[in-house]
Design a protein around this motif. Sequence first.
Motif, PDB file in Angstrom:
ATOM      1  N   ILE A   1      99.051  26.658  52.291  1.00 41.13           N
ATOM      2  CA  ILE A   1     100.178  27.478  51.402  1.00 41.13           C
ATOM      3  C   ILE A   1     100.536  25.920  51.488  1.00 41.13           C
ATOM      4  O   ILE A   1     101.893  25.986  50.371  1.00 41.13           O
ATOM      5  CB  ILE A   1     100.231  28.245  52.424  1.00 41.13           C
ATOM      6  N   ALA A   2     101.225  24.977  52.162  1.00 39.24           N
ATOM      7  CA  ALA A   2     102.055  23.896  52.065  1.00 39.24           C
ATOM      8  C   ALA A   2     101.405  23.341  50.697  1.00 39.24           C
ATOM      9  O   ALA A   2     102.245  22.887  49.803  1.00 39.24           O
ATOM     10  CB  ALA A   2     101.837  23.139  52.931  1.00 39.24           C
ATOM     11  N   LYS A   3     100.279  23.129  50.692  1.00 39.94           N
ATOM     12  CA  LYS A   3      99.344  22.395  49.529  1.00 39.94           C
ATOM     13  C   LYS A   3      99.860  22.754  47.987  1.00 39.94           C
ATOM     14  O   LYS A   3      99.766  22.652  47.462  1.00 39.94           O
ATOM     15  CB  LYS A   3      97.748  22.325  49.425  1.00 39.94           C
ATOM     16  N   PHE A   4      99.954  24.475  48.155  1.00 36.43           N
ATOM     17  CA  PHE A   4      99.961  25.226  46.935  1.00 36.43           C
ATOM     18  C   PHE A   4     100.867  25.113  46.364  1.00 36.43           C
ATOM     19  O   PHE A   4     101.942  25.482  45.147  1.00 36.43           O
ATOM     20  CB  PHE A   4      99.234  26.520  47.255  1.00 36.43           C
ATOM     21  N   GLU A   5     102.440  25.451  47.944  1.00 35.57           N
ATOM     22  CA  GLU A   5     103.558  25.232  47.510  1.00 35.57           C
ATOM     23  C   GLU A   5     104.059  23.990  45.842  1.00 35.57           C
ATOM     24  O   GLU A   5     104.724  23.966  45.776  1.00 35.57           O
ATOM     25  CB  GLU A   5     104.731  25.208  48.034  1.00 35.57           C
TER      26      GLU A   5
ATOM     27  N   ASP B   1      89.271  22.053  47.448  1.00 42.29           N
ATOM     28  CA  ASP B   1      88.031  22.560  47.126  1.00 42.29           C
ATOM     29  C   ASP B   1      89.057  23.967  46.591  1.00 42.29           C
ATOM     30  O   ASP B   1      88.545  24.970  46.363  1.00 42.29           O
ATOM     31  CB  ASP B   1      87.483  22.961  48.236  1.00 42.29           C
ATOM     32  N   GLU B   2      90.336  24.127  45.564  1.00 42.00           N
ATOM     33  CA  GLU B   2      91.041  25.018  45.395  1.00 42.00           C
ATOM     34  C   GLU B   2      91.557  25.079  43.970  1.00 42.00           C
ATOM     35  O   GLU B   2      91.376  23.993  43.068  1.00 42.00           O
ATOM     36  CB  GLU B   2      92.716  25.062  46.432  1.00 42.00           C
ATOM     37  N   GLU B   3      91.166  25.746  43.087  1.00 40.78           N
ATOM     38  CA  GLU B   3      91.403  26.228  41.783  1.00 40.78           C
ATOM     39  C   GLU B   3      92.284  26.999  42.188  1.00 40.78           C
ATOM     40  O   GLU B   3      92.285  28.351  42.343  1.00 40.78           O
ATOM     41  CB  GLU B   3      90.143  27.203  41.053  1.00 40.78           C
ATOM     42  N   TYR B   4      93.479  26.835  41.318  1.00 40.70           N
ATOM     43  CA  TYR B   4      94.518  27.742  40.645  1.00 40.70           C
ATOM     44  C   TYR B   4      94.263  27.925  39.293  1.00 40.70           C
ATOM     45  O   TYR B   4      94.510  26.285  38.572  1.00 40.70           O
ATOM     46  CB  TYR B   4      96.269  27.294  41.429  1.00 40.70           C
ATOM     47  N   CYS B   5      94.950  28.880  39.260  1.00 42.05           N
ATOM     48  CA  CYS B   5      95.189  29.752  37.582  1.00 42.05           C
ATOM     49  C   CYS B   5      96.935  29.449  37.629  1.00 42.05           C
ATOM     50  O   CYS B   5      97.630  30.463  37.372  1.00 42.05           O
ATOM     51  CB  CYS B   5      93.922  30.583  37.340  1.00 42.05           C
ATOM     52  N   PHE B   6      97.089  28.917  36.213  1.00 39.82           N
ATOM     53  CA  PHE B   6      98.119  29.412  35.669  1.00 39.82           C
ATOM     54  C   PHE B   6      99.180  30.907  35.707  1.00 39.82           C
ATOM     55  O   PHE B   6     100.241  31.549  36.326  1.00 39.82           O
ATOM     56  CB  PHE B   6      98.548  28.037  34.500  1.00 39.82           C
ATOM     57  N   TYR B   7      98.218  31.715  34.575  1.00 42.02           N
ATOM     58  CA  TYR B   7      98.506  32.758  34.531  1.00 42.02           C
ATOM     59  C   TYR B   7      98.311  34.082  35.378  1.00 42.02           C
ATOM     60  O   TYR B   7      98.963  34.538  35.444  1.00 42.02           O
ATOM     61  CB  TYR B   7      97.479  33.111  33.123  1.00 42.02           C
ATOM     62  N   ASP B   8      97.644  33.511  36.577  1.00 39.42           N
ATOM     63  CA  ASP B   8      97.679  34.341  37.462  1.00 39.42           C
ATOM     64  C   ASP B   8      99.119  33.812  38.702  1.00 39.42           C
ATOM     65  O   ASP B   8      99.170  34.651  39.111  1.00 39.42           O
ATOM     66  CB  ASP B   8      96.363  33.744  38.976  1.00 39.42           C
TER      67      ASP B   8
ATOM     68  N   VAL C   1     106.493  32.449  48.659  1.00 40.89           N
ATOM     69  CA  VAL C   1     105.433  31.592  48.258  1.00 40.89           C
ATOM     70  C   VAL C   1     104.124  31.986  48.646  1.00 40.89           C
ATOM     71  O   VAL C   1     102.734  32.286  48.104  1.00 40.89           O
ATOM     72  CB  VAL C   1     105.820  30.233  48.551  1.00 40.89           C
ATOM     73  N   LYS C   2     104.120  32.519  49.851  1.00 38.44           N
ATOM     74  CA  LYS C   2     102.862  33.283  50.381  1.00 38.44           C
ATOM     75  C   LYS C   2     102.239  34.415  49.565  1.00 38.44           C
ATOM     76  O   LYS C   2     101.377  34.980  49.875  1.00 38.44           O
ATOM     77  CB  LYS C   2     103.512  34.174  52.334  1.00 38.44           C
ATOM     78  N   LYS C   3     103.442  35.355  49.040  1.00 36.89           N
ATOM     79  CA  LYS C   3     102.587  36.681  48.096  1.00 36.89           C
ATOM     80  C   LYS C   3     102.221  35.841  47.405  1.00 36.89           C
ATOM     81  O   LYS C   3     101.109  35.948  46.862  1.00 36.89           O
ATOM     82  CB  LYS C   3     103.828  37.319  47.887  1.00 36.89           C
ATOM     83  N   LEU C   4     102.200  34.484  46.527  1.00 34.73           N
ATOM     84  CA  LEU C   4     102.124  34.498  45.648  1.00 34.73           C
ATOM     85  C   LEU C   4     100.492  33.438  45.779  1.00 34.73           C
ATOM     86  O   LEU C   4      99.585  33.685  45.119  1.00 34.73           O
ATOM     87  CB  LEU C   4     102.855  33.032  44.771  1.00 34.73           C
ATOM     88  N   TRP C   5     100.614  33.296  47.320  1.00 30.48           N
ATOM     89  CA  TRP C   5      98.841  32.209  47.350  1.00 30.48           C
ATOM     90  C   TRP C   5      98.384  33.630  47.888  1.00 30.48           C
ATOM     91  O   TRP C   5      96.719  33.531  47.459  1.00 30.48           O
ATOM     92  CB  TRP C   5      99.133  31.947  49.110  1.00 30.48           C
ATOM     93  N   ASN C   6      99.309  34.491  48.426  1.00 35.99           N
ATOM     94  CA  ASN C   6      97.731  35.752  48.835  1.00 35.99           C
ATOM     95  C   ASN C   6      97.038  36.545  47.397  1.00 35.99           C
ATOM     96  O   ASN C   6      96.548  36.780  47.425  1.00 35.99           O
ATOM     97  CB  ASN C   6      98.825  37.263  49.399  1.00 35.99           C
ATOM     98  N   PHE C   7      98.122  36.344  46.755  1.00 38.88           N
ATOM     99  CA  PHE C   7      98.300  37.395  44.988  1.00 38.88           C
ATOM    100  C   PHE C   7      97.047  36.175  44.205  1.00 38.88           C
ATOM    101  O   PHE C   7      95.723  37.014  44.248  1.00 38.88           O
ATOM    102  CB  PHE C   7      98.912  37.016  44.521  1.00 38.88           C
ATOM    103  N   GLN C   8      96.761  34.937  44.086  1.00 37.24           N
ATOM    104  CA  GLN C   8      95.922  34.025  43.501  1.00 37.24           C
ATOM    105  C   GLN C   8      94.866  33.933  44.342  1.00 37.24           C
ATOM    106  O   GLN C   8      93.681  33.949  43.317  1.00 37.24           O
ATOM    107  CB  GLN C   8      97.066  32.424  43.536  1.00 37.24           C
TER     108      GLN C   8
ATOM    109  N   GLN D   1      93.387  36.731  45.900  1.00 40.11           N
ATOM    110  CA  GLN D   1      93.009  37.606  45.519  1.00 40.11           C
ATOM    111  C   GLN D   1      92.427  37.909  43.740  1.00 40.11           C
ATOM    112  O   GLN D   1      91.236  38.094  43.560  1.00 40.11           O
ATOM    113  CB  GLN D   1      94.118  39.269  45.337  1.00 40.11           C
ATOM    114  N   GLN D   2      93.178  37.192  42.874  1.00 38.98           N
ATOM    115  CA  GLN D   2      92.984  37.316  41.446  1.00 38.98           C
ATOM    116  C   GLN D   2      91.342  36.191  41.438  1.00 38.98           C
ATOM    117  O   GLN D   2      90.305  36.632  40.880  1.00 38.98           O
ATOM    118  CB  GLN D   2      93.744  36.519  41.536  1.00 38.98           C
ATOM    119  N   ALA D   3      91.321  35.102  42.152  1.00 31.18           N
ATOM    120  CA  ALA D   3      90.033  34.329  42.633  1.00 31.18           C
ATOM    121  C   ALA D   3      89.202  34.448  43.069  1.00 31.18           C
ATOM    122  O   ALA D   3      87.632  34.646  42.768  1.00 31.18           O
ATOM    123  CB  ALA D   3      90.587  32.985  43.372  1.00 31.18           C
TER     124      ALA D   3
END
Length: 121
Positions: A14-18, A43-50, A100-107, A109-111
């Motif tokens: 989550i800290a890296k995600f932030e 090893d994490e992939e993040y989608c801008f639109y998510d 930030v935690k909610k966005l982490w969980n949301f992304q 779930q989307q992944a």
Amino acid sequence: MSKRRELSEEQQKIAKFEKVLRGYQTWQAAVEDHNIDTIRVGDEEYCFYDILDGIKTLPPRQRQAFDLIVIEGKKEVQAAREMGFQRWSTPVQQYKNIAVKKLWNFQQQQARLRRVTDEAS
């Protein structure tokens, strides 16, 4: 000397995600200019639109704290004043942390949904 407590693996992610989120404006420009909508960090992939979709789901105060601190890069004390907190910035910090935690969980779930969809096709 003060002792720092160890972060769990999830807290570290989550800290890296932030940190990725703090580069939001640069990432947005890359999406607009070069159609780069996915970032891989380790090893994490993040989608801008998510992330955009996730931001839309945040309650107003969490979104405001997130926008001011993470997106605009303001200090917590400055964000607190803008949000009407005169004495302490702690509530604003908590709003931001929860967002930030909610966005982490949301992304996450989307992944997972994307992986399931990819496997099904």
